[in-house]
Enzyme design. Structure first.
Site, PDB file in Angstrom:
ATOM      1  N   SER A   1     -28.405 -50.006 -17.615  1.00  0.00           N
ATOM      2  CA  SER A   1     -29.561 -49.485 -16.876  1.00  0.00           C
ATOM      3  C   SER A   1     -30.451 -50.569 -16.263  1.00  0.00           C
ATOM      4  CB  SER A   1     -30.383 -48.551 -17.774  1.00  0.00           C
ATOM      5  OG  SER A   1     -29.593 -47.447 -18.169  1.00  0.00           O
TER       6      SER A   1
ATOM      7  N   GLY B   1     -24.315 -51.758 -13.456  1.00  0.00           N
ATOM      8  CA  GLY B   1     -23.391 -50.705 -13.043  1.00  0.00           C
ATOM      9  C   GLY B   1     -23.906 -49.979 -11.813  1.00  0.00           C
ATOM     10  N   GLY B   2     -24.525 -48.834 -12.034  1.00  0.00           N
ATOM     11  CA  GLY B   2     -24.950 -47.958 -10.930  1.00  0.00           C
ATOM     12  C   GLY B   2     -25.713 -48.661  -9.819  1.00  0.00           C
TER      13      GLY B   2
ATOM     14  N   ASN C   1     -20.782 -54.126 -11.506  1.00  0.00           N
ATOM     15  CA  ASN C   1     -19.566 -53.465 -11.978  1.00  0.00           C
ATOM     16  C   ASN C   1     -19.486 -52.120 -11.271  1.00  0.00           C
ATOM     17  OD1 ASN C   1     -17.491 -52.221 -13.339  1.00  0.00           O
ATOM     18  ND2 ASN C   1     -18.585 -52.002 -15.284  1.00  0.00           N
ATOM     19  N   TRP C   2     -18.569 -52.040 -10.323  1.00  0.00           N
ATOM     20  CA  TRP C   2     -18.471 -50.811  -9.527  1.00  0.00           C
ATOM     21  C   TRP C   2     -17.767 -49.683 -10.271  1.00  0.00           C
ATOM     22  CZ3 TRP C   2     -17.460 -51.564  -3.564  1.00  0.00           C
ATOM     23  CH2 TRP C   2     -18.618 -52.100  -2.987  1.00  0.00           C
TER      24      TRP C   2
ATOM     25  N   GLY D   1     -25.707 -46.304 -18.192  1.00  0.00           N
ATOM     26  CA  GLY D   1     -25.717 -45.160 -17.287  1.00  0.00           C
ATOM     27  C   GLY D   1     -26.747 -44.109 -17.671  1.00  0.00           C
TER      28      GLY D   1
ATOM     29  N   HIS E   1     -15.175 -53.642 -21.831  1.00  0.00           N
ATOM     30  CA  HIS E   1     -16.314 -52.808 -21.425  1.00  0.00           C
ATOM     31  C   HIS E   1     -16.330 -51.554 -22.306  1.00  0.00           C
ATOM     32  CE1 HIS E   1     -18.780 -50.049 -19.097  1.00  0.00           C
ATOM     33  NE2 HIS E   1     -19.345 -51.139 -18.601  1.00  0.00           N
TER      34      HIS E   1
HETATM   35  P1  PGA Z   1     -25.375 -49.091 -15.775  1.00  0.00           P
HETATM   36  O1  PGA Z   1     -23.949 -49.622 -16.289  1.00  0.00           O
HETATM   37  O2  PGA Z   1     -26.063 -50.261 -15.119  1.00  0.00           O
HETATM   38  O3  PGA Z   1     -25.039 -47.997 -14.790  1.00  0.00           O
HETATM   39  O4  PGA Z   1     -26.108 -48.602 -16.975  1.00  0.00           O
HETATM   40  C1  PGA Z   1     -23.844 -50.878 -16.885  1.00  0.00           C
HETATM   41  C2  PGA Z   1     -22.398 -51.176 -17.180  1.00  0.00           C
HETATM   42  O5  PGA Z   1     -21.663 -50.283 -17.594  1.00  0.00           O
HETATM   43  O6  PGA Z   1     -21.948 -52.323 -17.009  1.00  0.00           O
END
Ligand code: PGA
Length: 234
Positions: free
Chosen positions: A196, A217-218, A7-8, A160, A85
């Site tokens: 994460s 995400g990241g 997920n960018w 995040g 989300h």
């Molecule tokens: P993250 O985000 O991997 O940066 O914690 C996950 C997400 O929001 O899908």
């Protein structure tokens, strides 16, 4: 075989996506790889990976400036859309009810919705984790659906933040989700874990029962971070 979805969020560029598609083109994996990118990047040939939107409108068409409908997303060739989300719940006012409406629109337009549920830190501290997960599922998943959806469990407090729940916490949440889905006639629905996830914890997380993949995400923004997650499991 697992589902690895990136997920960018509001990051990257069309050039970054072209590079990522190239970098992913020759990796050896049986896993399903999905990238949820901003709408502006959807109309592109993505090779072996499938593209996803990050949200859709709760309306079919009309005077909703700035919104993008499920049929518009489907017309780009995208196969999936994330719905509900935590950032859309937090910043755009999504609720279980609007998520349910969006999921119906996604399905009726041939998209597979990746429906996100999960508890905030406040809810976790109040001991409401399992209650929020169960109501999230029962209220966000359209009643008449029997297949063609993906659930993502995202503990909102860990997104995040660089922290992940314990293995037991993930196992407990995913077992509950599998049981509730079964009760809803949705046995076999893939359940992703998100928050994460990185190369160093992906394999371990995906070895937990009822974890059918991850939503990243990241660590999905750069191929050096994303590829080790994709190849961490067979
Ligand atoms: P993250 O985000 O991997 O940066 O914690 C996950 C997400 O929001 O899908």
């Amino acid at each position: 075989m697992k589902i690895i979805a990136g997920n960018w969020k509001m990051n990257g560029s069309f050039q970054n996506l072209q590079q990522m598609i190239k970098d992913l083109s020759d990796i050896d994996t049986q896993n399903t790889v999905i990238l949820a990118v901003p709408y502006t990047m959807l109309c592109t040939d993505s090779g072996k990976i499938s593209l996803s939107a990050q949200d859709i409108s709760a309306h079919t068409h009309g005077a909703y400036t700035g919104e993008v409908s499920a049929s518009m997303v489907a017309s780009t060739g995208a196969k999936y859309t994330i719905i509900g989300h935590s950032e859309c719940r937090q910043y755009h006012g999504d609720t279980n009810a609007s998520v349910c409406t969006k999921a119906e629109l996604a399905i009726s337009n041939g998209l597979i919705p990746i429906i996100c549920i999960g508890e905030t830190m406040e809810e976790k501290q109040a001991g409401k984790t399992l209650e929020i997960i169960e109501s999230g599922l029962r209220e966000s998943v359209p009643a008449n659906v029997t297949s063609g959806i993906i659930i993502a469990y995202e503990p909102r407090w860990a997104i995040g933040a660089g922290i992940t729940p314990t293995t037991d916490e993930i196992a407990h949440a995913h077992e509950l989700i599998a049981n509730v889905l079964s009760d809803m006639g949705l046995d076999g629905t893939p359940i992703l874990y998100g928050a994460s996830v990185k190369g160093s914890n992906a394999e371990q997380i995906m070895s937990i029962p009822h974890v059918d993949g991850v939503l990243v995400g990241g660590a999905s923004l750069k191929s050096d971070d994303f590829i080790p997650i994709i190849t961490s499991v067979k």
